[in-house]
Design a protein around this motif. Structure first.
Motif, PDB file in Angstrom:
ATOM      1  N   GLU A  97       0.802  -1.175  -0.006  1.00 43.01           N
ATOM      2  CA  GLU A  97      -0.100  -0.074   0.062  1.00 43.01           C
ATOM      3  C   GLU A  97       0.839   1.383  -0.092  1.00 43.01           C
ATOM      4  N   LYS A  98       0.452   2.238  -0.649  1.00 44.72           N
ATOM      5  CA  LYS A  98       1.007   3.580  -0.502  1.00 44.72           C
ATOM      6  C   LYS A  98       0.740   4.295   0.919  1.00 44.72           C
ATOM      7  N   PRO A  99       1.630   5.167   1.390  1.00 39.76           N
ATOM      8  CA  PRO A  99       1.453   5.766   2.647  1.00 39.76           C
ATOM      9  C   PRO A  99       0.254   6.502   2.773  1.00 39.76           C
ATOM     10  N   SER A 119      -2.648   4.295   3.997  1.00 43.17           N
ATOM     11  CA  SER A 119      -2.592   4.137   5.466  1.00 43.17           C
ATOM     12  C   SER A 119      -2.976   5.305   6.021  1.00 43.17           C
ATOM     13  N   PHE A 171      -0.707   4.361  12.022  1.00 41.89           N
ATOM     14  CA  PHE A 171       0.097   4.669  10.768  1.00 41.89           C
ATOM     15  C   PHE A 171       1.080   3.997  10.703  1.00 41.89           C
ATOM     16  N   PHE A 172       2.087   4.052  12.069  1.00 47.82           N
ATOM     17  CA  PHE A 172       3.287   3.148  11.915  1.00 47.82           C
ATOM     18  C   PHE A 172       3.181   1.749  11.982  1.00 47.82           C
ATOM     19  N   GLU A 207       0.407   0.201  10.499  1.00 49.47           N
ATOM     20  CA  GLU A 207       0.133  -0.206   8.963  1.00 49.47           C
ATOM     21  C   GLU A 207       1.463  -0.169   8.219  1.00 49.47           C
ATOM     22  N   ARG A 208       2.433   0.855   8.377  1.00 47.86           N
ATOM     23  CA  ARG A 208       3.334   0.747   7.591  1.00 47.86           C
ATOM     24  C   ARG A 208       4.585  -0.570   7.882  1.00 47.86           C
ATOM     25  N   ASN A 218       2.749  -3.537   6.501  1.00 44.52           N
ATOM     26  CA  ASN A 218       3.057  -3.387   4.842  1.00 44.52           C
ATOM     27  C   ASN A 218       4.268  -4.048   4.465  1.00 44.52           C
TER      28      ASN A 218
END
Length: 85
Positions: free
Chosen positions: A22-24, A27, A72-73, A75-76, A79
């Motif tokens: 995914e792109k940021p 997210s 957010f972090f 998810e990253r 990912n």
């Protein structure tokens, strides 16, 4: 009916797995939408426990910001993990 539509859609598409993930921005959108739901829950629970809307709103505000950043972090990191893809 929905399952049949999804299966037909998948059969027709030439889906290629996105190796980059995914792109940021996705997210961020997911984090924001989830935090709205989570913050409303926090607001209701805080109000129920304290009986004061100002205190509940303060708690919900801090909760929104901190958990938005954490999500957010989270998810990253997920990912970047290849497991299950």
């Amino acid at each position: 009916m929905i399952a049949q539509m999804l299966l037909k859609s998948k059969e027709k598409s030439t889906y290629k797995e996105d190796t980059a993930g995914e792109k940021p921005i996705r997210s961020v959108a997911k984090a924001l939408s989830w935090r709205v739901v989570g913050t409303l829950d926090t607001l209701v629970v805080s109000y129920f426990l304290t009986g004061k809307i100002a205190v509940a709103a303060s708690i919900a505000s801090v909760d929104f910001i901190t958990k938005l950043i954490l999500y957010f972090f989270h998810e990253r990191v997920w990912n970047a993990i290849k497991w299950g893809k």
